[in-house]
Structure formats: structure tokens, C-alpha cells
Scaffold this active site. Sequence first.
Site, PDB file in Angstrom:
ATOM      1  N   TYR A  80       0.823  -1.204   0.000  1.00  0.00           N
ATOM      2  CA  TYR A  80       0.000   0.000   0.000  1.00  0.00           C
ATOM      3  C   TYR A  80       0.859   1.257   0.000  1.00  0.00           C
ATOM      4  O   TYR A  80       1.796   1.395   0.785  1.00  0.00           O
ATOM      5  CB  TYR A  80      -0.918   0.027   1.232  1.00  0.00           C
ATOM      6  CG  TYR A  80      -1.634   1.356   1.405  1.00  0.00           C
ATOM      7  CD1 TYR A  80      -2.689   1.695   0.569  1.00  0.00           C
ATOM      8  CD2 TYR A  80      -1.229   2.268   2.375  1.00  0.00           C
ATOM      9  CE1 TYR A  80      -3.342   2.913   0.703  1.00  0.00           C
ATOM     10  CE2 TYR A  80      -1.866   3.483   2.513  1.00  0.00           C
ATOM     11  CZ  TYR A  80      -2.924   3.804   1.671  1.00  0.00           C
ATOM     12  OH  TYR A  80      -3.546   5.018   1.800  1.00  0.00           O
ATOM     13  N   HIS A 121      -3.340  16.301  -3.160  1.00  0.00           N
ATOM     14  CA  HIS A 121      -3.627  16.413  -1.733  1.00  0.00           C
ATOM     15  C   HIS A 121      -3.380  17.827  -1.205  1.00  0.00           C
ATOM     16  O   HIS A 121      -3.762  18.131  -0.079  1.00  0.00           O
ATOM     17  CB  HIS A 121      -2.779  15.407  -0.942  1.00  0.00           C
ATOM     18  CG  HIS A 121      -3.246  13.988  -1.072  1.00  0.00           C
ATOM     19  ND1 HIS A 121      -3.640  13.430  -2.269  1.00  0.00           N
ATOM     20  CD2 HIS A 121      -3.396  12.995  -0.147  1.00  0.00           C
ATOM     21  CE1 HIS A 121      -3.996  12.175  -2.086  1.00  0.00           C
ATOM     22  NE2 HIS A 121      -3.860  11.879  -0.797  1.00  0.00           N
ATOM     23  N   ASN A 154       2.083  11.861   5.481  1.00  0.00           N
ATOM     24  CA  ASN A 154       1.169  11.081   6.312  1.00  0.00           C
ATOM     25  C   ASN A 154       1.580  11.164   7.771  1.00  0.00           C
ATOM     26  O   ASN A 154       2.673  10.756   8.137  1.00  0.00           O
ATOM     27  CB  ASN A 154       1.153   9.620   5.845  1.00  0.00           C
ATOM     28  CG  ASN A 154      -0.118   8.906   6.268  1.00  0.00           C
ATOM     29  OD1 ASN A 154      -0.927   9.461   6.989  1.00  0.00           O
ATOM     30  ND2 ASN A 154      -0.288   7.680   5.804  1.00  0.00           N
ATOM     31  N   TYR A 188     -16.150  33.477  45.885  1.00  0.00           N
ATOM     32  CA  TYR A 188     -15.500  32.295  45.317  1.00  0.00           C
ATOM     33  C   TYR A 188     -14.391  32.657  44.326  1.00  0.00           C
ATOM     34  O   TYR A 188     -13.400  31.931  44.202  1.00  0.00           O
ATOM     35  CB  TYR A 188     -16.527  31.423  44.599  1.00  0.00           C
ATOM     36  CG  TYR A 188     -17.528  30.733  45.494  1.00  0.00           C
ATOM     37  CD1 TYR A 188     -17.456  30.812  46.878  1.00  0.00           C
ATOM     38  CD2 TYR A 188     -18.556  29.985  44.931  1.00  0.00           C
ATOM     39  CE1 TYR A 188     -18.379  30.175  47.686  1.00  0.00           C
ATOM     40  CE2 TYR A 188     -19.491  29.332  45.727  1.00  0.00           C
ATOM     41  CZ  TYR A 188     -19.405  29.444  47.115  1.00  0.00           C
ATOM     42  OH  TYR A 188     -20.316  28.807  47.894  1.00  0.00           O
ATOM     43  N   ARG A 214     -11.537  33.281  46.769  1.00  0.00           N
ATOM     44  CA  ARG A 214     -11.274  32.225  47.739  1.00  0.00           C
ATOM     45  C   ARG A 214     -10.957  30.891  47.074  1.00  0.00           C
ATOM     46  O   ARG A 214     -10.161  30.089  47.581  1.00  0.00           O
ATOM     47  CB  ARG A 214     -12.502  32.069  48.643  1.00  0.00           C
ATOM     48  CG  ARG A 214     -12.262  31.227  49.858  1.00  0.00           C
ATOM     49  CD  ARG A 214     -13.524  30.828  50.613  1.00  0.00           C
ATOM     50  NE  ARG A 214     -14.692  31.648  50.381  1.00  0.00           N
ATOM     51  CZ  ARG A 214     -15.928  31.234  50.646  1.00  0.00           C
ATOM     52  NH1 ARG A 214     -16.142  30.021  51.120  1.00  0.00           N
ATOM     53  NH2 ARG A 214     -16.966  32.017  50.421  1.00  0.00           N
ATOM     54  N   PHE A 262      -1.747   6.944  12.138  1.00  0.00           N
ATOM     55  CA  PHE A 262      -2.008   8.283  11.610  1.00  0.00           C
ATOM     56  C   PHE A 262      -3.267   8.905  12.206  1.00  0.00           C
ATOM     57  O   PHE A 262      -3.521  10.090  12.019  1.00  0.00           O
ATOM     58  CB  PHE A 262      -2.187   8.219  10.088  1.00  0.00           C
ATOM     59  CG  PHE A 262      -3.222   7.204   9.659  1.00  0.00           C
ATOM     60  CD1 PHE A 262      -4.572   7.434   9.840  1.00  0.00           C
ATOM     61  CD2 PHE A 262      -2.822   5.999   9.109  1.00  0.00           C
ATOM     62  CE1 PHE A 262      -5.513   6.488   9.475  1.00  0.00           C
ATOM     63  CE2 PHE A 262      -3.764   5.042   8.733  1.00  0.00           C
ATOM     64  CZ  PHE A 262      -5.117   5.298   8.925  1.00  0.00           C
ATOM     65  N   GLU A 290     -12.031   5.853   4.791  1.00  0.00           N
ATOM     66  CA  GLU A 290     -11.616   6.531   6.019  1.00  0.00           C
ATOM     67  C   GLU A 290     -12.896   6.976   6.723  1.00  0.00           C
ATOM     68  O   GLU A 290     -13.302   8.144   6.658  1.00  0.00           O
ATOM     69  CB  GLU A 290     -10.689   7.694   5.661  1.00  0.00           C
ATOM     70  CG  GLU A 290      -9.422   7.197   4.965  1.00  0.00           C
ATOM     71  CD  GLU A 290      -8.687   8.260   4.158  1.00  0.00           C
ATOM     72  OE1 GLU A 290      -9.113   9.428   4.195  1.00  0.00           O
ATOM     73  OE2 GLU A 290      -7.701   7.910   3.493  1.00  0.00           O
TER      74      GLU A 290
END
Length: 673
Positions: free
Chosen positions: A164, A194, A323, A411, A414, A460, A545
Site C-alpha cells: 500500500y 492532496h 502522512n 469564590y 477564595r 495516523f 476513512e
Amino acid sequence: MPRFTVHVRGEWLAVPCQDAQLTVGWLGREAVRRYMKNKPDNGGLPSVDEVRFLVRRCKGLGLLDNEDPLNVALEDNDFVEVVIEGDAMSPDFVPSQPEGVYLYSKYREPEKYVALDGDSLTTEDLVSLGKGHYKIKLTPTAEKKVQKSREVIDSIIKERTVVYGITTGFGKFARTVIPIDKLEELQFNLVRSHSSGVGKPLSPERCRMLLALRINVLAKGYSGISLETLKQVIEAFNASCLSYVPEKGTVGASGDLAPLSHLALGLIGEGKMWSPKSGWADAKYVLKAHGLKPIVLKPKEVCYRENSRNLLSPASKGLALINGTQMITSLGCEAVERASAIARQADIVAALTLEVLKGTTKAFDTDIHAVRPHPGQVEVAFRFRSLLDSDHHPSEIAESHRFCDHVQDAYTLRCCPQVHGVVNDTIAFVKNVITTELNSATDNPMVFASRGETISGGNFHGEYPAKVLDYLAIGVHELAAISERRIERLCNPSLSELPPFLVAEGGLNSGFMIAHCTAAALVSENKALCHPSSVDSLSTSAATEDHVSMGGWAARKALRVIEHVEQVLAIELLAACQGIEFLRPLKTTTPLEKVYNLVRSVVRPWIKDRFMAPDIEAAHRLLVEQKVWEVASPYIEKYRMEHIPESRPVSPTAFSLEFLRRTSSTIPESGDL
């Protein structure tokens, strides 16, 4: 022959110069002439002689005198910009410099190096690399690991094994085997297609961090990149040649593909790049100006380099460069460090407010926190004691109300140890996860040289950094939420003994009225930003994906939340210092007087209304640059040394060990480490 790269209306032109005695004006006219020559309508301009223009350096944007000789005004391979009179800036115009150009004109090439091995990078190291304090080199061990990993890829190519991302397509196309004569095209197609992000480019600091972190991950030796290529990437980093990386476009699985592809695009000489010398320009020109060559993605034609029989592989190029979770993690690293800085200083700012409001220090008693011993809570209470202990640091303000009948505070005063404390513990937890991620191999496939094989997995996936950065935003936001309420108490005369909105002649002057509104607006905006991005997932790549982390948005919004927290605390810091003006001539404790003097060195008191935004920004810079911590921390540490073993600093490492001891019986005691 000198050569200059000139920017005209969004285009870059290489202009050689045979005579260095020619002037800046000649260079501008020649660039305009070449620009007009390439346009069918001359670019809508009249003749060259009629065009009026200014010439400025890309570095620093300094204007040049048209009559100055080129050999005096410029250096060989300099980058300049021609601005034609009458031009209006297009909304999509890419400036020659990023925001904050005044910072980059001061850039000095570092002399020191950080040696990366893929295993020991810290968040502090990465931030320093981002600021340009160091160059990078590899350790000898890292070089050997990279070479061993590369040998596995060489074997795959020689045997034409189907793997792959090496001999197949990507994502949905994982089962498509690519012919050997198409592997070069595959790599270029991968990076180009990409590179599809949008939005503003990362700042130089953030892009430097991204590139440095990618180098560290590649140095682990599980990516299959060639040592030669990795050294080219390091050379680009050391020259501060930084690709144009849009901030938006990653879903955080499979890694940060879009931003890392943009990072790789510049390295192969395409798209835009930035350097302190050139500003934004075409990548090929920026690389050439620094004596660098684009990285070559040619697994077939360059299988055998000249005078070498070392096989190049596609995995050592395209996929190995793009990647991983480095976008999420590098931004997360900055977020963790800024969160740590503002959390420390929030204690100091709150202590100053408590002093101005004449609060009591009883709530910070050691015994109270010993019976609820969360590390962060104990440390924050200790810091308050170290700053407010009148026996140690006499305070005239505290003395003025020593015998009042006041029992306890609201508060927001404190409960600072409990509220600020959990923020400190959150930061420590997140820092532990981010540090692990900094030194993790997040590629796919992974190359295991010891086994001589590659394995596809899911390292990844950005769920780890995405989740903890959502958690960080939620935790750190509380510093702003409680700070805004303290600002209200400072400005509201029914809750303090101070004039309304901390200004004389109220009505004529509005004082801090709208500064408080700004703080409230930022806190409200943070409430929306704290919605976790990692609870969302959208299936991508044709359902291959089918679960993603959305970690890129988790990181970016965490940074925005932290910036808002810094700004709210800057307003509180100014308000507290203004409150002290109405208590004079009384003085506070020595460390808090030091803080007051620091603020007054950049912001004068308000006698009447004035333009307030620059003062808020000045106080914000003090916090970002940790100046408030610098002046107060020596007193905190001195107090610590005098009160051991009452308190010890709570480091992220100490927190992590404590957490592990509670969840494992195998963790050694600190004395055994």
C-alpha cells in the site's frame, strides 16, 4: 551576473542585471516591462515610461530609493516588490510577507543546533525551533535507522511487491496496482492533488514547528524515506525556506494529509514558499536563492542515480512526507506551552486583584489543601502564599485591614487554588500526551527494518491529540471565566471600595467599563469554542476513512481559546494595577510591587479616558512573553526554598508519575528512578 526576483501584481519575475551600477529605478522599469510583455493588453498599463511605481524589499518591506545603485541597495538574489501607483489590493492578494512582518525583519540565522533522534523532542524544544532559535541535525543513530528502513523499501521495489502506498494507489484506490513506469507520476499526483487546503497560511513560526516535527518523525526510521531526501528537508528548514501551508483542510485521519502535502509541495519546488530573505515567492525561486534544489520524486527514471546504484523509492518521497499527525501535534505543542505560561501568571494576576480588593489569605492555608491534595491545587495555594504572606513580604495594604471583621471572600478569590489548580493538572496531563505524540511514528504503512517488512496500521489517526486538545481548551477557559468575574468585582463599586470602573470623575470618564465588556465577550466566545470538535466525525475517501478525529480544528480552536484567556487576564492585570492607584500611598508586597512596576513601564495610569486598545495589547504582550512570571518567580522560588518540604513545584513529569502510580503497581518510587 547579479539576479533579482521581482514581484509585480501577484507575479514573480526573474530579472538578470548585467551592470550592477544600474539603479533601483531601472530594475523597477525592467520588471514592469517584462510584466507588460507577458500580457496581451499590457496589463492595462500605458507605456513603461508612463508607469509610476515604488520599489520595496520583500524582507521588512523597506522602501528603496529609485536613484540608488543596485550594488548598494540590494544583494545578489534579493527579492523586491514593485508597487504600481493607483493599484488597489485584490481581496485574494497574497502579501509578500505574513502578518507581523516587523518580527521577521529581525530574523538572524541561528548558530546552535538541536540534534533530533525521533525519540526525545520536548514541547519546549519544538517551540524554540519554531521561533528560529536553532538549526537541526540528525544524531548518528537516527541516520542509521533511516538507512535501515530505506533498505526495506529498496527490496520492495526490486521485487515488485504489492505494498500500500508504494506500488498501489491511496485510500479508496488501495487495491489499484500502479505500473512501474507510472510510479513517478503517482508521487507528483499524490502531493499535488492532496494540496487542497484553504484559509490563511500558517505563520513562519508555526510552519517551522510543523516542518521540524515532521523531520523528527522521519528520523525515527519507520517511514522509508531516503537519508539523502531527509537531509534535503533539513537543509530547507535550516535555511528557513517554509512552504505555504493553509491552516484549514485536515480532518485528522488519515493524518494531516492536506497541510503536510502543502508542506511537501514547496519542497518539490511548486507552490509558494517564504523565507526571511524573500518573503512569499514561487517555491523554485526561494529554494534557488538559498542554493537549494527541489526534492525529486522520480522512482523510475532516477532508480539509479549518476555514479550510484542506490534505488530510489516512491515511499521514500511522496507518502513519507505527507502522512502523520504533525499539524495537530505541532499546533497542540504551542497550545500547551502557552497554556502553561498563562496558567502560572494567572495566579500572580489573581493575587494582585485579591490584594486590591482587600481580601483575606486564610483560604490558602497549608492545612486546607493538605486534606485535598490535588497537585495543581496545592501548588496554586502555595504560589498565593508566596506572593501574599505579609510576614515574609510586608504589605501596607494588607496591614490596613488586618483587624477588620471580614471572614471570607467571594469564590472568585477564595477558590482560586481549586479552579486554577485543575487547570494546571489538565495542562500537565495534556502535555504528557502531546510529548508522546511528538516522538511517535504516525506514518502508514510502517517500515520495520528489524522484520524486513512493512505493515499497514492506523497510527495516523489523530484521536489522541484531538481529544486532549479539546480537554485543554475546556480546562484553560476557566482561567478567563473566573478572571472576568474578578474584573467585575474591581469595576463594580458595590463589590469594592474603589471608584466605579476604576476612574476619577465617573460619567465624564468611562474608565474600564467597556474593557470589562470586551472580557465578557471573549469569555462568551470561548464557551462556543470549547465545544469539543473530536466528538464529530465525517466519513471521507468513499467510506474507506470512515472515522476521523477532526483534530486540526481542535488544535486551532484551543489556540484561539488560549489567546482569549491571555487577553482577559491582560485586562484584569491592567484593572488591578489601576485599582492600586486608588490605594496609594499604601504599598503591596514586594513581588506584587515588582509586577505593578513592570506594567507601569509600558502602560501609564488612567487619569482620564484615553485610547485603551494599545494598552490592553501591551499588557497582553507582557503575558505572552512571560514577563510577569519573570519578575515574580524569583520570590516564589525563594519562598519555596525557605518552606521546604511545605511545597514543591508540580512539573508535568511529577504529575505523570503520580498518575501512573495510582493506576499501576509496577511504577517505581521516585528514589528508584
